[in-house]
Enzyme design. Sequence first.
Site, PDB file in Angstrom:
ATOM      1  N   VAL A  94      -6.258   7.296   1.951  1.00 55.09           N
ATOM      2  CA  VAL A  94      -7.239   5.885   3.043  1.00 55.09           C
ATOM      3  C   VAL A  94      -6.826   4.628   1.803  1.00 55.09           C
ATOM      4  CG1 VAL A  94      -8.812   4.594   3.627  1.00 55.09           C
ATOM      5  CG2 VAL A  94      -8.544   7.346   4.197  1.00 55.09           C
ATOM      6  N   LYS A  95      -5.988   3.460   1.953  1.00 55.70           N
ATOM      7  CA  LYS A  95      -6.246   2.712   1.485  1.00 55.70           C
ATOM      8  C   LYS A  95      -8.121   2.202   1.615  1.00 55.70           C
ATOM      9  CE  LYS A  95      -2.129  -0.340   1.583  1.00 55.70           C
ATOM     10  NZ  LYS A  95      -1.956  -0.754   1.859  1.00 55.70           N
ATOM     11  N   VAL A  96      -8.265   1.177   0.383  1.00 55.60           N
ATOM     12  CA  VAL A  96      -9.282   0.684   0.491  1.00 55.60           C
ATOM     13  C   VAL A  96      -9.542  -0.914  -0.222  1.00 55.60           C
ATOM     14  CG1 VAL A  96     -11.980   0.572  -0.223  1.00 55.60           C
ATOM     15  CG2 VAL A  96     -10.592   2.708   0.380  1.00 55.60           C
TER      16      VAL A  96
END
Length: 220
Positions: free
Chosen positions: A84-86
């Site tokens: 997951v890219k945050v």
Amino acid sequence: MELYLDTSDVVAVTALSRIFPLAGVTTNPSIIAAGKKPLEVVLPQLHEAMGGQGRLFAQVMATTAEGMVNDARKLRSIIADIVVKVPVTAEGLAAIKMLKAEGIPTLGTAVYGAAQGLLSALAGAEYVAPYVNRIDAQGGSGIQTVTDLHQLLKMHAPQAKVLAASFKTPRQALDCLLAGCESITLPLDVAQQMISYPAVDAAVAKFEQDWLGAFGRTSI
């Protein structure tokens, strides 16, 4: 070293995964929007295009930590092992900490400074993505940022990796690797440039011409 493609083009991933030693595919909201396929459609297609191998990355859309965590759970319901890219904002850092506690791997994205990237790694991000060309466009040095970040992670967060992004030329990507970067993600045009050398085609054509002249065929 891990090599990724930065795209949602399923056809291109299918073609290039036959050629490149790909570790996976990265996406972001702009890339997904350009492809006009919803995440629940395109992510499984990308996974299949890689033969069910490699890592996929997709980004949250929420701007609060709690919303980002909820987005991450939705993404994991589509692809169970997705990273997951945050975005590394204040809320993003809080979200990375929360996701780390849940065992969900993250990438800290939209990184424009080495200190910012280090904070995301200390919060628990597995990958940190500095925007090389965008840093250059703002008057900074993308390569120097990558170099500094790589050194900081080695000293203070060795569990995290730099995954450099935002390239306009193969030279930028190579300079990142020479700086010690463990992973890069390439847009399709830069990936194609890496294997497109007119001089190579000319050399192969000359080999065939000479062989044909000597033996009357182009096979061994």
